[in-house]
Design a protein around this motif. Structure first.
Motif: not given
Lengths: 268, 574
Positions: A77, A81-85, A206-207, B2-7
């Motif tokens: 994050r 600047k990313a979040f992978d669920r 996440k946020t 927000e999902t993996a697309e953001n990576t």
């Protein structure tokens, strides 16, 4: 004018990573310091060294905590600047470097994001060695992960005996619990943090809530510590070449670690 | 949400797991001693890596000291094996970047693997055999001798103490490394440390200052220039110091050479020192820092029905003394009381350091020395040996002696190469011969006699203090694989250069007016040829200015436009 100077020296630093003011703790109840500004000696030293690039500051930070509490998500994050669920267990250790500019001085934070899995505990000693900052992560929706904070810290301290660790206790997944539950958890966590002499933070990867603030605070405090250590060393001895003892030079004569091994071999 | 697309999807797509790892290493093998099986491959990491049967067997035997050399404690050395199947794959962008500025001596090896061994043998009463005997082998196509030795020194003890997850974690660290691109400061995390490395480029000036006051790593010295593959020449060659000039010639000429030493560490480092003594030339003959009787090439290399092959072998097994009796050149390094064997070294200059005749070599004769009938072409550089001997007497530190030796070899080799390069340059077609509308001119053939003639008047005697029969040395060298490969490489480099000069000339030609009096067929042919040339720029990685390419493309468009519409349509589609 000031900006020009900054641009010349620190091309790679994003404006997000420029720290001028002193970042504050999240809660008054469990924080590392009682100050509202950088130590005056640090401000003075940075002001006087502005023109030179000598005295590069580096700190090693380790991120530890139970499996699946969200250590890697926290780092991603902030750094990407990313979040992978999707959950993907960390193998051994992930490594990131973040470059900051604090009080006009370049600062590098090495982040070693370790695996929480039991089977990787055997490698901990190698990775914990030489850390200045410890971030213990727990999951606010899983109280058991808070209970193990103590033993995580002990493991880190064992490898860094004699040096003072800047410790943070970070509760993640704040978005998963209701405000009421969070208040209870926070109350507990602050108690634990105080016992560990750690600073408490509650965040959501996440946020993104509080993530940037947390890392900025970590960077500022560890930077301050690094500068102070350097100033102290300078008083007593010849100026040190490096701050951040976790660097290793190949090709030079053997490192401390390997010469120790060699000694050990000779005895056998 | 927000999902993996953001990576960064681009990154995710281009870098698969283990892609980065394989830029540096093939795999890590753990070899153990099994009471029933003998040496056995315990496991390979990453575990999807497959090794051929002969690779596995070679690794197993080479991972342990041969015979009963008393290697107690920890031992490190290096071996080299043939790759089982040709793993030649399509060259990637990263391969190109890694090889573009790389010195030939550091290029990824397409045909061999290097095994960097860390062997531990300690008493352990809990084990049936009474001993713990295990090796960690880092297998890589990169000849970074020193670098991987240090890496093994970090990883292996961790593994012996803490088990498999250490290798898993270390390999994962390596998988996060940037590609080994020469000239770039590289930051390599490993087991909680950061290694700062800079792989030298072929443009580096020898002996150049390495630690540049660069912006952000100023205080963390990057990997020193030559240390990535540097061998301590003084330590490795100290037993045979009076003969270093002879040995240099033997390596240069690709002569069959065997090094017999009491331990794999000693024979391996001696072989590597010999190989690196001719740097910046690369030794294109096979060399095996450590070779055993179980090696898959054992029969091939020890056959008595043919002349000994052009290889350099390092061996420890006393059995080899007999096997190699017929070999023309043998380096024998006896019991190394390392550090003291050269203590007084009275023989460095005097003549009692005479070479021993091969015939005198008995199976158990382990006297240090060089056994050969070879008569060197060049005379020993007495001046250098004197300086060097002074250093020995004055107890100059080993590292300084090593640097001295290294510089001496470098000067010698360079003096040797300069006339070859100069002659090669004279084979280049003149700039005025490059005519845009004719095929690019080719390099004139290498005529040995012409070259020798040039050496007579204008040879290394001008740049080197070393006297002797330089022409004789060149005559032999030209028949060796070291020359052949060197020449092939230089020739293709020069041809690429000519090709790009030709393209520049073509792009600057007024093709439109050329088209004026040409038939359609000729014009179409020109368009096709131009296209082919442009595609060659990418396929052959020609270094051509972007402006040239742009001009060529514009020319294609304008010529095409001059054609009747129907033909134009066909051409554009084609």
């Amino acid at each position: 004018m000031e900006n020009l100077d900054v641009n010349r020296r620190m091309i790679q630093v994003h404006k997000d990573r420029v720290v001028v003011g002193f970042p504050q703790a999240q809660t008054k109840n469990a924080r590392i310091d009682e100050k509202y500004d950088f130590d005056p000696r640090v401000r003075q030293s940075c002001a006087s060294e502005r023109a030179s690039t000598v005295g590069l500051k580096i700190c090693k930070m380790i991120i530890i905590g139970d499996m699946a509490v969200g250590k890697t998500c926290l780092v991603n994050r902030f750094c990407k600047k990313a979040f992978d669920r999707d959950y993907k267990a960390t193998i051994g250790v992930d490594f990131e470097v973040e470059r900051f500019e604090i009080l006009n001085t370049p600062f590098t934070l090495q982040m070693w994001d370790t695996a929480g899995q039991e089977r990787f505990q055997c490698i901990a000693s190698a990775y914990y060695r030489g850390a200045q900052v410890v971030v213990i992560v727990f999951d606010v929706s899983e109280m058991r992960s808070l209970a193990s904070a103590q033993s995580w810290l002990e493991a880190a301290q064992k490898e860094n005996a004699g040096s003072q660790l800047l410790t943070f206790l970070v509760g993640t997944k704040k978005d998963l619990v209701t405000d009421a539950i969070y208040r209870d958890v926070e109350h507990e966590a602050i108690k634990v943090a105080k016992g560990l002499h750690a600073e408490y933070w509650g965040v959501s990867s996440k946020t993104g809530e509080n993530v940037k603030e947390l890392f900025t605070r970590i960077a500022a405090l560890s930077f301050e510590g690094a500068v102070l250590r350097e100033l102290e060393k300078r008083q007593f001895a010849t100026p040190p070449k490096t701050i951040g003892s976790s660097s290793f030079r190949i090709g030079s004569t053997s490192t401390q670690a390997s010469s120790k091994q060699k000694l050990a071999c000779c005895k056998m | 949400m927000e999902t993996a697309e953001n990576t960064d999807t681009k990154e995710v797509l281009s870098v698969l797991p283990w892609d980065q790892f394989s830029e540096w290493m093939h795999c890590v093998c753990v070899v153990t001693f099994d009471l029933e099986l003998g040496q056995a491959l315990e496991f390979i990491y990453p575990n999807h890596i497959e090794l051929s049967e002969s690779e596995r067997s070679n690794i197993c035997y080479l991972a342990f000291p041969d015979s009963n050399s008393g290697c107690m404690g920890d031992t490190q050395y290096c071996f080299r094996i043939r790759k089982g199947r040709s793993t030649r794959r399509k060259l990637t962008e990263s391969d190109y970047l890694c090889s573009k500025d790389c010195p030939v001596t550091l290029l990824k090896d397409d045909t061999h693997y290097y095994g960097y061994v860390y062997f531990r043998q300690v008493r352990d009463k809990t084990l049936k055999r009474g001993y713990f005997q295990k090796s960690v082998v880092l297998l890589s196509s990169l000849p970074y001798f020193n670098f991987f030795k240090d890496i093994a020194d970090i990883i292996a003890p961790e593994y012996f103490d803490n088990g498999e997850p250490c290798l898993e974690a270390a390999c994962h660290d390596i998988d996060q490394w940037p590609s080994p691109v020469p000239g770039k400061p590289l930051t390599l995390p490993l087991m909680g440390m950061i290694l700062h490395v800079r792989i030298p480029t072929k443009q580096d000036k020898p002996g150049r200052k390495l630690i540049e006051a660069s912006d952000n790593v100023a205080s963390l010295a990057p990997f020193t220039l030559s240390s990535i593959n540097r061998i301590d020449l003084f330590e490795s060659l100290q037993g045979v110091l009076p003969h270093i000039h002879l040995l240099w010639e033997l390596v240069l000429l690709g002569e069959p050479l065997v090094v017999m030493a009491p331990s794999p560490t000693v024979c391996a480092s001696t072989v590597l020192a010999l190989v690196s003594s001719i740097s910046p030339l690369r030794c294109y003959c096979d060399y095996r820092p450590f070779f055993t009787i179980h090696d898959s090439e054992f029969k091939e290399y020890t056959t008595k029905t043919q002349a000994p092959p052009r290889v350099i072998l390092g061996v420890t097994n006393p059995f080899f003394a007999k096997t190699f009796q017929h070999w023309p050149h043998i380096v024998r390094i006896g019991d190394m009381g390392l550090g003291n064997s050269g203590g007084s070294n009275p023989s460095l200059l005097s003549n009692d350091s005479k070479l021993k005749k091969t015939s005198k070599l008995k199976a158990l004769d382990s006297k240090t020395g060089v056994y050969t009938k070879y008569k060197p072409f060049l005379k020993k550089d007495k001046l250098f040996l004197k300086t060097f001997a002074k250093g020995l007497a004055g107890k100059r530190p080993g590292t300084a002696q090593s640097t001295l030796l290294e510089r001496h070899f470098l000067e010698l080799t360079q003096s040797f190469i300069i006339p070859l390069e100069r002659y090669l340059a004279s084979l280049m077609p003149l700039q005025k011969c490059i005519s845009p509308l004719r095929a690019p001119p080719s390099l004139k053939p290498f005529r040995p006699e012409e070259f020798f003639q040039m050496v007579e008047n204008n040879g290394p005697q001008l740049t080197s203090g070393t006297k002797g029969d330089w022409v004789g040395l060149y005559k032999r060298f030209i028949q060796s694989p070291n020359f052949e490969q060197w020449f092939l490489r230089r020739r293709s480099e020069i041809e690429a250069k000519i090709m790009s000069l030709h393209l520049v000339a073509l792009s600057e030609t007024d093709l439109e007016s050329w088209c004026y009096e040409k038939s359609e067929v000729e014009i179409v042919d020109m368009v096709l040829r131009l296209r082919q040339k442009i595609s060659m720029v990418t396929s052959h990685r020609l270094e051509v200015p972007a402006a040239t390419l742009e001009r060529l493309n514009n020319q294609i468009t304008s010529i095409t436009d001059s054609l009747p519409p129907d033909l134009r349509g066909i051409l554009i589609k084609a």
